[in-house]
Design an enzyme around this catalytic site. Structure first.
Site, PDB file in Angstrom:
ATOM      1  N   GLU A  53      45.200  48.066  18.821  1.00  0.00           N
ATOM      2  CA  GLU A  53      45.302  48.633  17.508  1.00  0.00           C
ATOM      3  C   GLU A  53      45.399  50.157  17.244  1.00  0.00           C
ATOM      4  O   GLU A  53      45.857  50.687  16.478  1.00  0.00           O
ATOM      5  CB  GLU A  53      44.361  47.826  16.470  1.00  0.00           C
ATOM      6  N   CYS A  77      38.319  44.152  16.550  1.00  0.00           N
ATOM      7  CA  CYS A  77      36.926  44.215  16.822  1.00  0.00           C
ATOM      8  C   CYS A  77      36.399  44.684  15.471  1.00  0.00           C
ATOM      9  O   CYS A  77      37.081  45.419  14.610  1.00  0.00           O
ATOM     10  CB  CYS A  77      36.406  45.119  17.747  1.00  0.00           C
ATOM     11  N   CYS A  86      38.283  48.494  15.025  1.00  0.00           N
ATOM     12  CA  CYS A  86      39.520  48.353  14.727  1.00  0.00           C
ATOM     13  C   CYS A  86      39.810  47.818  13.663  1.00  0.00           C
ATOM     14  O   CYS A  86      41.067  48.397  12.813  1.00  0.00           O
ATOM     15  CB  CYS A  86      40.379  47.646  15.852  1.00  0.00           C
ATOM     16  N   GLU A 281      41.182  34.987  49.592  1.00  0.00           N
ATOM     17  CA  GLU A 281      42.073  35.002  50.203  1.00  0.00           C
ATOM     18  C   GLU A 281      41.511  34.740  51.734  1.00  0.00           C
ATOM     19  O   GLU A 281      41.181  35.569  52.371  1.00  0.00           O
ATOM     20  CB  GLU A 281      42.901  36.208  50.338  1.00  0.00           C
ATOM     21  N   GLY A 283      40.776  31.427  55.011  1.00  0.00           N
ATOM     22  CA  GLY A 283      40.994  30.078  55.741  1.00  0.00           C
ATOM     23  C   GLY A 283      41.056  28.755  55.158  1.00  0.00           C
ATOM     24  O   GLY A 283      40.325  28.983  54.021  1.00  0.00           O
ATOM     25  N   ASN A 287      38.567  28.411  51.750  1.00  0.00           N
ATOM     26  CA  ASN A 287      39.305  27.830  50.521  1.00  0.00           C
ATOM     27  C   ASN A 287      38.696  26.522  49.949  1.00  0.00           C
ATOM     28  O   ASN A 287      38.757  26.318  48.793  1.00  0.00           O
ATOM     29  CB  ASN A 287      40.858  27.749  50.878  1.00  0.00           C
TER      30      ASN A 287
END
Length: 349
Positions: A53, A77, A86, A281, A283, A287
């Protein structure tokens, strides 16, 4: 006035801050004059910089905004932080209407900005494209409401879910276009996380400002492996192993259960270190170990079939007898990167 149109523009603007605003939210802003013409746009460029803003309004003279309308995807805010409120600036500039996508989940704001605007006589329109606005700031919402790091997994597979052949051959499963999209995805996250097995097997660079390596026995070469050559690095390891002292690496002793590092401990530590989002990222085993903590999966799928049950799978971490015991996900988005596709999934609750 098409509220949805201008809110979509706010979302587009907000995305320009991806990778730079953490731990703050992604915010975009559009300002219309009293004749409903767009006269300014702005977004939150970086943490500590002007909010969206303020970015949009400070480009204009005070007279230009009198009687105007301001669109923003997140509640303005109402408090002093690194920048002034803002909401106060919006009031001072004579804006007559503020259109908001979603209320701020930060308890410091949480409706206070809206209340301040209404108390000054400004018309406030709420909940415009609210779901899209929440999706945009999913990381910020989890950080604020759960005080936890947002976790995503990225994997690339064949149609039969393989990430490499039985010999480890994996370059390249997906196309250049898909791999370029991976770079875009990585940029959104505070850190990339991988395993010592991936470092030893692939010797990846993973150029990123922050990297996390799970190396229980400290088997990787901290001086020669490419991944350690740049960025701020966190290495989680078993507590009974003496870690060396290396300038850009923070070694973190971590509890071990059944020969595995405690992931919940790791994620508590990453949040403590100010890492608000992680892209895993790795194996199939790692994961799979992260699935219980995962908020999103990016799965690239190439139209290829390996057809070998000894080839490496993207999630290979347990035995399941009944299909009803499978992990279940919802597909949020499908994108084409010919000849590949990208599925973006979220876990079913």
């Amino acid at each position: 006035m098409d509220y949805n149109y201008y809110m979509r523009r706010c979302i587009e603007l907000a995305k320009q801050g991806e990778g730079n605003v953490s731990p703050n939210p992604l915010v975009g802003c559009v300002v219309l004059d009293s004749n409903e013409n767009v006269i300014s746009e702005g977004y939150h460029h970086y943490c500590g910089g002007n909010h969206a803003e303020r970015d949009a309004l400070l480009k204009l003279s005070p007279a230009a905004t009198i009687g105007g309308t301001l669109f923003v995807n997140l509640e303005p805010c109402s408090h002093f932080g690194k920048t002034p409120p803002c909401a106060d600036l919006i009031i001072d500039r004579g804006i007559k209407r503020v259109v908001i996508g979603m209320q701020d989940v930060n308890p410091i704001v949480a409706g206070n900005g809206i209340a301040k605007l209404k108390a000054s006589g400004i018309e406030v329109v709420e909940h415009v494209l609210e779901e899209e606005c929440k999706n945009l700031n999913e990381v910020f919402i989890k950080n604020m409401t759960q005080h936890k790091t947002f976790v995503a997994i990225k994997t690339a597979t064949t149609l039969d879910g393989k990430t490499a052949t039985s010999t480890g051959s994996s370059k390249w499963i997906t196309s250049n276009a898909a791999r370029e999209e991976v770079q875009t995805i990585r940029h959104r996250y505070d850190a990339i996380l991988t395993s010592s097995s991936t470092v030893l097997g692939d010797n990846p660079t993973m150029a990123h400002k922050r990297k996390i390596i799970l190396d229980r026995e400290l088997k990787t070469d901290f001086l020669k492996s490419k991944i350690y050559q740049n960025g701020e690095i966190f290495v989680f390891h078993a507590p009974n192993i003496q870690a060396p002292e290396i300038k850009n690496i923070k070694f973190v002793p971590t509890p071990v259960t059944a020969n595995k590092l405690d992931i919940e401990f790791i994620l508590n530590k990453t949040y403590e270190f100010g890492i608000m989002s992680i892209l895993v990222e790795a194996g199939g085993k790692l994961n799979g170990a992260f699935l219980d903590f995962t908020d999103k999966i990016y799965q690239f799928i190439a139209p290829k079939i390996v057809g070998d049950n000894t080839a490496l799978s993207c999630f290979d971490y347990r035995k399941v007898n009944n299909i009803s015991d499978s992990k279940s996900f919802s597909i949020k988005e499908v994108k084409n990167f010919p000849p590949d596709i990208l599925l973006t999934l979220i876990p079913n609750t």
